[in-house]
Design a protein around this motif. Structure first.
Motif, PDB file in Angstrom:
ATOM      1  N   ARG A 294      -2.813  11.011  -9.157  1.00  0.00           N
ATOM      2  CA  ARG A 294      -1.928  11.957  -9.844  1.00  0.00           C
ATOM      3  C   ARG A 294      -0.399  11.285  -8.854  1.00  0.00           C
ATOM      4  N   LEU A 295      -0.256  10.681  -7.966  1.00  0.00           N
ATOM      5  CA  LEU A 295       0.812   9.480  -7.808  1.00  0.00           C
ATOM      6  C   LEU A 295       1.167   8.457  -8.925  1.00  0.00           C
ATOM      7  N   MET A 296       0.070   7.906  -9.651  1.00  0.00           N
ATOM      8  CA  MET A 296       0.774   7.121 -10.243  1.00  0.00           C
ATOM      9  C   MET A 296       1.047   7.465 -11.612  1.00  0.00           C
TER      10      MET A 296
ATOM     11  N   PRO B 185       2.357  -0.779 -14.341  1.00  0.00           N
ATOM     12  CA  PRO B 185       1.130  -0.430 -13.268  1.00  0.00           C
ATOM     13  C   PRO B 185       0.209  -1.569 -12.879  1.00  0.00           C
ATOM     14  N   GLU B 186      -0.812  -3.034 -13.199  1.00  0.00           N
ATOM     15  CA  GLU B 186      -0.783  -3.621 -12.744  1.00  0.00           C
ATOM     16  C   GLU B 186      -0.507  -4.000 -11.587  1.00  0.00           C
ATOM     17  N   ARG B 187       0.534  -3.898 -10.805  1.00  0.00           N
ATOM     18  CA  ARG B 187       1.297  -3.996  -9.500  1.00  0.00           C
ATOM     19  C   ARG B 187       1.523  -2.830  -8.369  1.00  0.00           C
ATOM     20  N   ILE B 188       1.453  -1.854  -8.401  1.00  0.00           N
ATOM     21  CA  ILE B 188       1.220  -0.681  -8.220  1.00  0.00           C
ATOM     22  C   ILE B 188       0.362  -1.027  -6.660  1.00  0.00           C
ATOM     23  N   SER B 189       1.002  -0.160  -5.623  1.00  0.00           N
ATOM     24  CA  SER B 189       0.250  -0.724  -4.875  1.00  0.00           C
ATOM     25  C   SER B 189       0.685   0.539  -3.741  1.00  0.00           C
ATOM     26  N   ILE B 190      -0.294   1.156  -3.322  1.00  0.00           N
ATOM     27  CA  ILE B 190      -0.045   2.904  -2.352  1.00  0.00           C
ATOM     28  C   ILE B 190      -0.776   2.898  -1.149  1.00  0.00           C
ATOM     29  N   TRP B 191      -0.884   3.591  -0.131  1.00  0.00           N
ATOM     30  CA  TRP B 191      -1.308   3.797   0.628  1.00  0.00           C
ATOM     31  C   TRP B 191      -0.971   5.166   1.903  1.00  0.00           C
ATOM     32  N   PHE B 192      -1.921   5.654   2.210  1.00  0.00           N
ATOM     33  CA  PHE B 192      -1.532   7.027   2.513  1.00  0.00           C
ATOM     34  C   PHE B 192      -2.024   6.300   4.495  1.00  0.00           C
TER      35      PHE B 192
ATOM     36  N   LEU C 230       6.255  -0.807  -5.618  1.00  0.00           N
ATOM     37  CA  LEU C 230       6.260  -0.747  -7.309  1.00  0.00           C
ATOM     38  C   LEU C 230       5.803  -2.381  -7.300  1.00  0.00           C
ATOM     39  N   GLY C 231       6.578  -3.523  -6.690  1.00  0.00           N
ATOM     40  CA  GLY C 231       5.863  -5.093  -7.176  1.00  0.00           C
ATOM     41  C   GLY C 231       6.980  -5.303  -8.229  1.00  0.00           C
ATOM     42  N   VAL C 232       8.309  -4.744  -8.600  1.00  0.00           N
ATOM     43  CA  VAL C 232       8.836  -5.069  -9.807  1.00  0.00           C
ATOM     44  C   VAL C 232      10.792  -4.908  -8.928  1.00  0.00           C
TER      45      VAL C 232
END
Length: 406
Positions: free
Chosen positions: A323-325, A337-344, A379-381
């Protein structure tokens, strides 16, 4: 510092007195009229809601600040009635209160700054606050308890008063800053120079109104403009900063130490608003990094913070990172989208746009059970970034707002 129980006499800026009484506006019968009085005309700066529907006190407050060239003697705040969508009668009620306060406190009506909070669309009975002005005048004091009385009287659906303070040394003189605010729902301030959240900041530094405006805008941008509870921008949002000059310390807009202290107080108050949100069970700090620019980082943070699907997942401690994506994807910001990383917290959930190998759903669920947690998205951009504070969305929030006017 933001614990009201630890507020000491030397925490309050000199040059101001406070009082609050029961005017009979709130159906509960609790205190609902608060006043702050500057011993001498104080330099003033204010920011207001960007909502195009604005309450009568904002219209009058803007006029008064312009006419007084940015100086205020009296702040008069009623709770229980927003005095918004009340037409000419609302403006007249506001002006009557200001005129009566000016007579009581021996100043000009345009040196009175009005505020209101509460239900929209109900006429404000001006006679009620006017009737208790003599009682207010007789009880004014510069004590911490009177400051807290002010904080309590402006509450609506808040469950607790919200205060913060800081101090610094300027050329051998101690400068103090103290702030008080209210807000628990209808919180997504979009404050502009010229949000329901009311914030009153006091300092005993000597600062010209133009410098005060610059300092206030800088602090608001990283604090009150970085919070959201429900995505609704109020008709009454106001942040007012007053400088009495009583410390004798001269400060301009370039004073980095004062700017940092003011931002600290504002951020504390902003986070207290989020923590006291209606029905809130989780407080979330969003850390957006690697965006194309800071503006895009903020756009993505708001898309996530305002998503009912994201907020209800947080209410259930559900680590549904997809849902964050999705929210980032429809935000309008530049993404790959292929550069996105997420941490909790410290646990990475997503890498290069997909679920990390060995994703521990139980650990993620356990982390999200905490009242406060952090969600970081890279986001990596680019180098854009922001911090943003928001909440979950619970059934209790629905109950509070389904019954608000009845």
């Amino acid at each position: 510092m933001n614990d009201s129980s630890l507020l000491s006499p030397d925490a309050l800026p000199s040059g101001f007195r406070f009082a609050a009484v029961k005017a009979g506006i709130k159906p509960s019968g609790k205190p609902d009229f608060a006043v702050a009085v500057a011993d001498q005309p104080a330099s003033a700066a204010a920011m207001f809601t960007s909502n195009r529907v604005v309450a009568a006190p904002i219209i009058i407050g803007r006029r008064h600040l312009e006419r007084s060239a940015g100086h205020v003697r009296v702040v008069a705040v009623n709770a229980g009635n927003a005095n918004c969508a009340t037409g000419h009668a609302g403006l007249e009620a506001c002006q009557q209160i200001c005129a009566a306060a000016a007579e009581i406190f021996h100043c000009e009506p345009h040196e009175v700054f009005p505020s209101s909070t509460g239900i929209i669309g109900v006429p404000l009975p001006a006679e009620k606050p006017i009737a208790v002005l003599p009682q207010i005048a007789a009880s004014l004091s510069a004590t911490p308890e009177h400051f807290l009385q002010f904080a309590r009287a402006i509450m609506t659906t808040d469950t607790k008063p919200k205060v913060a303070h800081a101090s610094l040394n300027v050329d051998g003189k101690t400068v103090r800053i103290a702030g008080v605010c209210k807000g628990a729902g209808m919180i997504h301030p979009q404050l502009v120079p010229h949000a329901t959240m009311l914030v009153y900041l006091f300092t005993d530094a000597a600062i010209q109104p133009s410098d005060l405006n610059t300092l206030l805008q800088q602090s608001v941008e990283v604090s009150f403009n970085r919070i959201s509870i429900d995505g609704d921008t109020s008709t009454n949002d106001t942040v007012l900063l007053l400088a009495s000059g009583a410390s004798g310390a001269q400060i301009d807009h370039a004073n980095a130490s004062f700017a940092a202290a003011l931002a600290e107080v504002c951020t504390s108050l902003a986070r207290q608003i989020v923590d006291d949100g209606e029905g809130v069970t989780h407080v979330v700090e969003l850390q957006i990094e690697g965006a194309a620019n800071d503006c895009d980082a903020l756009i993505i943070a708001k898309a996530i913070a305002h998503s009912p699907l994201v907020k209800t997942a947080w209410a259930g401690s559900d680590p549904n990172w997809g849902r964050l994506m999705a929210a980032a994807g429809y935000s309008g910001a530049e993404i790959d989208p292929e550069r996105i990383s997420i941490w909790f917290g410290e646990q990475q959930i997503c890498e290069s746009g997909g679920r990390v190998t060995g994703f521990d759903e139980a650990a993620a669920h356990s982390y999200l059970k905490q009242r406060e947690f952090t969600v970081r998205m890279h986001l990596g951009v680019g180098n854009g970034q922001c911090r943003f504070w928001t909440t979950d969305l619970t059934a209790e929030y629905v109950h509070i707002n389904a019954d608000y006017s009845t």
